[in-house]
Design an enzyme around this catalytic site. Structure first.
Site, PDB file in Angstrom:
ATOM      1  N   TYR A  22       0.664  -1.366  -0.109  1.00  0.00           N
ATOM      2  CA  TYR A  22       0.093  -0.029   0.005  1.00  0.00           C
ATOM      3  C   TYR A  22       0.749   1.183   0.075  1.00  0.00           C
ATOM      4  O   TYR A  22       0.481   2.293  -0.794  1.00  0.00           O
ATOM      5  CB  TYR A  22      -0.911  -0.040   0.965  1.00  0.00           C
ATOM      6  CG  TYR A  22      -1.835  -1.248   1.295  1.00  0.00           C
ATOM      7  CD1 TYR A  22      -2.517  -1.501   0.254  1.00  0.00           C
ATOM      8  CD2 TYR A  22      -1.996  -1.913   2.448  1.00  0.00           C
ATOM      9  CE1 TYR A  22      -3.436  -2.572  -0.020  1.00  0.00           C
ATOM     10  CE2 TYR A  22      -2.959  -2.876   2.515  1.00  0.00           C
ATOM     11  CZ  TYR A  22      -3.585  -3.602   1.343  1.00  0.00           C
ATOM     12  OH  TYR A  22      -4.573  -4.412   1.394  1.00  0.00           O
ATOM     13  N   HIS A  95      21.915  -4.065  22.998  1.00  0.00           N
ATOM     14  CA  HIS A  95      21.702  -2.564  23.233  1.00  0.00           C
ATOM     15  C   HIS A  95      21.924  -1.994  21.822  1.00  0.00           C
ATOM     16  O   HIS A  95      23.223  -1.971  21.225  1.00  0.00           O
ATOM     17  CB  HIS A  95      22.585  -1.826  24.062  1.00  0.00           C
ATOM     18  CG  HIS A  95      22.208  -0.621  24.500  1.00  0.00           C
ATOM     19  ND1 HIS A  95      22.377   0.564  23.625  1.00  0.00           N
ATOM     20  CD2 HIS A  95      21.833  -0.097  25.554  1.00  0.00           C
ATOM     21  CE1 HIS A  95      22.211   1.689  24.141  1.00  0.00           C
ATOM     22  NE2 HIS A  95      21.672   1.374  25.340  1.00  0.00           N
ATOM     23  N   HIS A 168     -29.619  11.957   7.126  1.00  0.00           N
ATOM     24  CA  HIS A 168     -29.912  10.838   7.997  1.00  0.00           C
ATOM     25  C   HIS A 168     -30.035   9.712   6.596  1.00  0.00           C
ATOM     26  O   HIS A 168     -30.803   8.732   6.830  1.00  0.00           O
ATOM     27  CB  HIS A 168     -31.322  10.802   8.301  1.00  0.00           C
ATOM     28  CG  HIS A 168     -31.427  12.011   9.480  1.00  0.00           C
ATOM     29  ND1 HIS A 168     -31.108  11.877  10.750  1.00  0.00           N
ATOM     30  CD2 HIS A 168     -32.141  13.035   9.280  1.00  0.00           C
ATOM     31  CE1 HIS A 168     -31.529  13.104  11.335  1.00  0.00           C
ATOM     32  NE2 HIS A 168     -32.198  13.930  10.395  1.00  0.00           N
ATOM     33  N   SER A 298     -15.886  -9.539  -8.385  1.00  0.00           N
ATOM     34  CA  SER A 298     -15.926 -10.735  -7.575  1.00  0.00           C
ATOM     35  C   SER A 298     -15.615 -12.001  -8.321  1.00  0.00           C
ATOM     36  O   SER A 298     -15.550 -12.382  -9.426  1.00  0.00           O
ATOM     37  CB  SER A 298     -17.483 -10.800  -7.138  1.00  0.00           C
ATOM     38  OG  SER A 298     -17.732 -12.053  -6.565  1.00  0.00           O
ATOM     39  N   ARG A 338      12.085   8.812  32.621  1.00  0.00           N
ATOM     40  CA  ARG A 338      11.795   7.918  31.515  1.00  0.00           C
ATOM     41  C   ARG A 338      11.652   6.590  31.827  1.00  0.00           C
ATOM     42  O   ARG A 338      11.976   6.336  33.126  1.00  0.00           O
ATOM     43  CB  ARG A 338      12.909   8.142  30.312  1.00  0.00           C
ATOM     44  CG  ARG A 338      13.966   7.148  30.374  1.00  0.00           C
ATOM     45  CD  ARG A 338      14.043   6.005  29.648  1.00  0.00           C
ATOM     46  NE  ARG A 338      13.233   5.849  28.424  1.00  0.00           N
ATOM     47  CZ  ARG A 338      13.649   5.626  27.025  1.00  0.00           C
ATOM     48  NH1 ARG A 338      15.130   5.455  26.781  1.00  0.00           N
ATOM     49  NH2 ARG A 338      12.952   5.289  25.967  1.00  0.00           N
ATOM     50  N   ARG A 347       8.417   1.888  17.964  1.00  0.00           N
ATOM     51  CA  ARG A 347       8.977   1.048  16.882  1.00  0.00           C
ATOM     52  C   ARG A 347       7.772   0.688  15.770  1.00  0.00           C
ATOM     53  O   ARG A 347       8.009   0.747  14.806  1.00  0.00           O
ATOM     54  CB  ARG A 347       9.898   0.103  17.075  1.00  0.00           C
ATOM     55  CG  ARG A 347      11.235   0.205  17.694  1.00  0.00           C
ATOM     56  CD  ARG A 347      11.875  -0.953  18.262  1.00  0.00           C
ATOM     57  NE  ARG A 347      13.120  -0.596  18.988  1.00  0.00           N
ATOM     58  CZ  ARG A 347      14.141  -0.556  18.633  1.00  0.00           C
ATOM     59  NH1 ARG A 347      14.654  -0.719  17.404  1.00  0.00           N
ATOM     60  NH2 ARG A 347      15.463  -0.307  19.446  1.00  0.00           N
TER      61      ARG A 347
END
Length: 494
Positions: A22, A95, A168, A298, A338, A347
């Site tokens: 996409y 790390h 409506h 379809s 923090r 992430r």
């Protein structure tokens, strides 16, 4: 079938559909690992450059702490990131920032002792995220401006074409095809204004140190507070930011993420509303998506022509609209200076918010440039309901002639419902309503020959003028800044 290292082996492992199907390549690459780590390296270089420019000295207070050849070595290796080496280091250290410090040092060993000097991990992670968000917001704004421009052309072209208005989802007063497009446009214009504001006001975290006190930098500059202040501003300027967060803990306030995602989520609301309207209009066969020569509606019902692009737009917009809740929860649970429970989830939702917005806007631009209006279908639908549409104008004319407004309203209500029941039973048509009203005393003074000859165009109010005014006063001035900033290609892959 294949090797254990086949993380990029096509068709074997799950791939995020936003990337695979996409979103644009431009947005996907921006949030990819290579771009992120190259940005980290630039942040390390900018920090070292700023420290050198401010005269950072060694312990003797005389010798320059950072030598020109060290900066040159860093510049030489900004882009040649060895991802496999970094992954091996991260496996050892658990790390990611330390892994890339070592990887950068391996590439530029003579500069190893000036890398990350006085910084904390969030110096690179947070600042890089802000850089990527700013660039992504700029792209989203360009794409959104292109959608607005295309819909503005659509509104201008169809500003005088009468169509049934709906409240409506029941037939109401007439409007025009172009005026309805302006409703979509106004929502998107509000989104563009908010997204531009978020981009323009997005701050840089800067060089704040481990808990935001700049203590490490104050030590490096031997207690010179002004140089520490200058360092913060200078690094931000090198990154292209004019704003720096005034205070922070280890991270910048996660409320900033929330504000950005809420702006993107607002865009999702507008695009979902527009996509839903297109689906409703496709059901009425009044406005349709392009349908390609070999497109299949379809697998079973060969005759189907489904609004699949608008449906996909709603689906992706719904995903986008729900991401701000996660950012809000993250901002709410940050402990003191923090906590690391923000890391993994950011992430996910930061890149995916921009990828989803990008994907939605690619669909929206594709649609806005290719919508197919069926004027004959619209006109037939208008004619079926036109006698009902005329009644409000008839009421106003009767009141001007001296009739009681409430009495007139009741007369119209009773006859309208009676005719509707006859039509449902297959015993009449809507023209019967006018014949009934013509016989009522409250309408005797009206010029029925004139009213009977009026076409639908007489009952659209100021819709064409409203389109012209809205485009001239609000839309086109906003689009001026994007004249030389074209959006990415909007062709769809699937």
């Amino acid at each position: 079938m294949g090797t254990e290292s086949g993380h990029h082996e096509a068709g074997v492992l799950y791939d995020n559909p936003l990337v695979e199907r996409y979103a644009s390549r431009e947005m996907a690459e921006r949030w990819g690992p290579l771009r992120k780590y190259r940005t980290w390296r630039r942040l390390w270089l900018w920090l070292a450059e700023a420290q050198a420019e401010l005269g950072l000295r060694a312990d003797d207070g005389v010798t320059p702490r950072i030598r020109p050849e060290q900066l040159a070595a860093l510049r030489e290796h900004l882009d040649d990131v060895d991802l496999e080496r970094a992954a091996a280091y991260e496996q050892r250290f658990r790390h990611d920032v330390m892994a890339h410090i070592h990887t950068f040092q391996d590439a530029a060993p003579q500069a190893g002792d000036i890398l990350h000097l006085g910084a904390t991990s969030c110096y690179v992670t947070d600042n890089a995220d802000l850089i990527l968000m700013r660039e992504s917001l700029e792209q989203v704004c360009r794409q959104l401006a292109a959608v607005i421009a295309a819909l503005a052309d659509f509104a201008q072209r169809w500003k005088e074409t009468p169509t049934l208005g709906f409240t409506h989802f029941q037939p109401a007063q007439l409007t025009t095809v172009g005026k309805r497009a302006c409703l979509w446009l106004y929502d998107l214009l509000l989104d563009l204004q908010e997204l531009e504001r978020r981009q323009e006001e997005l701050p840089f975290r800067g060089a704040k140190g481990t808990t935001g006190t700049q203590a490490s930098f104050l030590t490096l500059f031997q207690g010179d507070h002004e140089k520490v202040r200058q360092l913060d501003r200078l690094v931000a300027a090198k990154a292209g930011f004019s704003r720096v967060v005034p205070v922070c803990g280890q991270t910048y306030s996660r409320k900033i993420d929330t504000q950005v995602l809420e702006a993107l989520g607002g865009l999702g609301q507008s695009l979902h509303k527009w996509g839903t309207d297109l689906r409703l209009l496709a059901h009425r066969q009044e406005i349709e998506e392009p349908f390609e020569a070999e497109q299949v509606g379809s697998s079973a019902m060969a005759y189907k022509r489904n609004p699949m692009r608008a449906e996909r737009l709603c689906s992706l917009a719904r995903f986008l609209m729900n991401l701000p809740a996660m950012a809000s929860q993250t901002a709410a649970v940050q402990w003191l200076e923090r906590t690391l429970d923000d890391s993994a989830i950011r992430r996910l939702y930061l890149p995916q918010a921009f990828l989803a917005a990008d994907a939605c806007l690619r669909l929206a631009l594709h649609l806005a440039r290719r919508l197919i209006v069926q004027p004959q279908v619209i006109a037939r639908n208008v004619q079926k309901q036109l006698p009902y549409m005329i009644t409000e104008s008839l009421m106003m004319a009767a009141v001007q002639g001296g009739a009681n407004r409430q009495q007139v309203h009741e007369v119209v209500r009773q006859h309208s419902l009676a005719v509707a029941e006859r039509i449902k039973a297959g015993q009449g048509n809507s023209r019967e309503l006018l014949e009934r009203l013509r016989q009522e005393p409250v309408f005797q003074r009206l010029d029925w020959e004139r009213w009977g000859n009026l076409g639908a165009e007489a009952f659209i109010g100021r819709a064409p003028q409203q389109v012209d005014e809205f485009l001239a006063e609000h839309v086109h001035p906003r689009l001026q800044r994007y004249r030389d900033r074209p959006p990415p290609e909007a062709e769809l892959r699937v």
